[in-house]
Write a protein that holds these residues in place. Structure first.
Motif, mmCIF file in Angstrom:
data_model
loop_
_atom_site.group_PDB
_atom_site.id
_atom_site.type_symbol
_atom_site.label_atom_id
_atom_site.label_comp_id
_atom_site.label_asym_id
_atom_site.label_seq_id
_atom_site.Cartn_x
_atom_site.Cartn_y
_atom_site.Cartn_z
ATOM 1 N N GLU A 7 -8.764 -2.802 5.841
ATOM 2 C CA GLU A 7 -8.386 -1.883 4.769
ATOM 3 C C GLU A 7 -6.894 -1.962 4.492
ATOM 4 N N PRO A 8 -6.483 -2.058 3.217
ATOM 5 C CA PRO A 8 -5.052 -2.068 2.921
ATOM 6 C C PRO A 8 -4.427 -0.684 3.118
ATOM 7 N N GLU A 9 -3.142 -0.656 3.417
ATOM 8 C CA GLU A 9 -2.393 0.602 3.556
ATOM 9 C C GLU A 9 -1.908 1.007 2.173
ATOM 10 N N LEU A 10 -2.465 2.101 1.648
ATOM 11 C CA LEU A 10 -2.168 2.464 0.255
ATOM 12 C C LEU A 10 -1.162 3.604 0.126
ATOM 13 N N GLU A 11 -0.627 4.052 1.274
ATOM 14 C CA GLU A 11 0.339 5.156 1.207
ATOM 15 C C GLU A 11 1.530 4.776 0.317
ATOM 16 N N THR A 12 2.060 5.758 -0.397
ATOM 17 C CA THR A 12 3.223 5.471 -1.256
ATOM 18 C C THR A 12 4.173 6.667 -1.214
ATOM 19 N N ALA A 13 5.430 6.420 -1.580
ATOM 20 C CA ALA A 13 6.423 7.507 -1.625
ATOM 21 C C ALA A 13 6.999 7.574 -3.031
ATOM 22 N N ILE A 14 7.001 8.784 -3.581
ATOM 23 C CA ILE A 14 7.616 9.023 -4.890
ATOM 24 C C ILE A 14 8.839 9.868 -4.593
ATOM 25 N N GLY A 15 9.991 9.257 -4.398
ATOM 26 C CA GLY A 15 11.166 10.008 -3.960
ATOM 27 C C GLY A 15 10.851 10.677 -2.626
ATOM 28 N N SER A 16 11.006 11.999 -2.558
ATOM 29 C CA SER A 16 10.785 12.717 -1.295
ATOM 30 C C SER A 16 9.317 13.039 -1.039
ATOM 31 N N VAL A 17 8.446 12.697 -1.991
ATOM 32 C CA VAL A 17 7.026 13.070 -1.873
ATOM 33 C C VAL A 17 6.214 11.886 -1.352
ATOM 34 N N ARG A 18 5.539 12.078 -0.211
ATOM 35 C CA ARG A 18 4.679 11.011 0.332
ATOM 36 C C ARG A 18 3.237 11.300 -0.052
ATOM 37 N N LEU A 19 2.556 10.269 -0.526
ATOM 38 C CA LEU A 19 1.156 10.431 -0.930
ATOM 39 C C LEU A 19 0.298 9.439 -0.147
ATOM 40 N N PRO A 20 -0.932 9.831 0.219
ATOM 41 C CA PRO A 20 -1.790 8.925 0.992
ATOM 42 C C PRO A 20 -2.241 7.714 0.187
ATOM 43 N N ASN A 21 -2.217 7.840 -1.133
ATOM 44 C CA ASN A 21 -2.563 6.699 -1.992
ATOM 45 C C ASN A 21 -1.945 6.958 -3.365
ATOM 46 N N PRO A 22 -1.904 5.915 -4.228
ATOM 47 C CA PRO A 22 -1.121 6.037 -5.452
ATOM 48 C C PRO A 22 -1.895 6.509 -6.677
ATOM 49 N N VAL A 23 -3.130 6.973 -6.532
ATOM 50 C CA VAL A 23 -3.921 7.298 -7.735
ATOM 51 C C VAL A 23 -3.999 8.818 -7.939
ATOM 52 N N MET A 24 -3.528 9.248 -9.099
ATOM 53 C CA MET A 24 -3.553 10.679 -9.449
ATOM 54 C C MET A 24 -4.318 10.849 -10.758
#
Ligand SMILES: Cc1cc2nc3c(=O)[nH]c(=O)nc-3n(C[C@H](O)[C@H](O)[C@H](O)COP(=O)(O)O)c2cc1C
Length: 317
Positions: A7-24
């Motif tokens: 499984e790929p690691e999909l975690e991402t950071a938007i400035g100070s906000v960490r998200l488990p994956n990039p889809v909103m």
């Protein structure tokens, strides 16, 4: 996703906000509350962005409000909403209970409106506010103090609207429109205090009812969204990333598949939002996430960073 597996690691950071994956989800396309939670596991998504809210209740535009166009849709919903205070009481608790990481989107018709919305967020007592991870400042709105010109069409007014929301107590993302001056306006949003940019809002459009000989939508003009605007959004993200490579970007416009999301990431986005596709299939954001993971696994892409801005690498060579 566990490391060490395929499984790929999909975690991402938007400035100070960490998200488990990039889809909103994209603002305005899943309502203000947990309306779609029975189709879509909100907790699986990177975040859920709610429809833009003002510091007051707003009735929106007269019907008809939406209409299909080739490869997309046009809307003039006109930012109808219950106002932030009612949202905090009536809708946020259920949204928080769904496990969503919530991004609250705010809008206004004057700088004072933006400041009032920021103050309401800063002073909100609801325990459900813990689920709110960021505020998206929607500046694609007519400015009553500038003859109805959109905030997002002026660098100075974009910067001022962002500055007016500084007290909200949350990391702020500026939601911008595509204009010829986008790079300048993007820099102004950062100057005003945005940590990240959400690119782009709908494109100005209109459909004429040829029998009635007048604009078809009740609001006159509207915003075009969906697959038709995909390449415009990718270009906006690409150009802003090239000019401001350190600024986190969330790409939105025309995304309906995992491959669309990959394209946006390669243009320079650190995350994506899915909007119009959700009207055809309420599970679209989850599908995009699944397909993105599959795309990465099939190509042995183990981390999202390998994709972000990849389309620029030839420029550097
Ligand atoms: C019916 C509708 C309502 C929208 N309402 C908002 C809104 O309240 N605030 C906002 O920032 N964007 C709003 N948008 C714009 C979307 O968030 C998104 O930027 C745009 O639709 C492009 O993405 P898409 O092609 O995936 O739909 C709305 C879009 C649609 C179609």
């Amino acid at each position: 996703m566990t490391r060490g597996s395929q499984e790929p690691e999909l975690e991402t950071a938007i400035g100070s906000v960490r998200l488990p994956n990039p889809v909103m989800t994209a603002s305005g396309t899943v309502g203000h509350g947990a309306e779609l939670a029975r189709y879509l596991d909100y907790s699986e998504l990177g975040a859920v962005v709610v429809k833009s809210l003002a510091s007051y209740e707003w009735p929106g535009n007269p019907p008809p409000r939406v209409h299909p166009v080739s490869a997309g849709m046009i809307n003039s919903v006109g930012l109808q909403g219950p106002g932030l205070l009612r949202w905090l009481d009536d809708e946020l608790p259920e949204l928080a209970e769904s496990g969503a990481r919530v991004v609250v989107s705010i809008w206004g018709r004057s700088l004072d409106d933006y400041a009032a919305a920021a103050d309401q967020l800063a002073t909100a007592m609801s325990p459900a506010m813990e689920a709110v991870i960021a505020a998206e400042i929607n500046v694609s709105c007519p400015n009553l103090e500038d003859r109805g010109r959109m905030f997002s069409h002026s660098a100075a007014m974009t910067e001022a609207a962002l500055a007016a929301t500084a007290t909200c107590g949350l990391p702020r993302w500026a939601k911008l429109s595509a204009t010829g001056d986008l790079v300048e306006i993007a820099a102004a949003a950062i100057e005003g205090g945005a940590e990240a940019l959400t690119l782009i809002n709908t494109l100005l459009g209109m459909v004429i009812d040829t029998e009635a000989r007048k604009p078809l939508l009740g609001g006159g003009g509207g915003g075009v969204s969906g697959r038709a605007m995909g390449p415009v959004a990718v270009r906006a993200v690409y150009d802003v990333h090239a000019a401001l490579p350190d600024v986190p970007i969330i790409g939105v416009g025309g995304i309906a598949t995992g491959a669309d999301a990959v394209e946006m990431l390669m243009a320079g986005a650190r995350a994506v939002q899915v909007g119009t596709a959700t009207f055809a299939d309420p599970r679209a954001p989850a599908k995009v996430l699944r397909e993105l993971a599959r795309w990465c696994a099939a190509r042995r892409v183990s981390r999202l960073d390998e994709l972000i801005g990849a389309a620029h690498e030839q420029d550097d060579a």
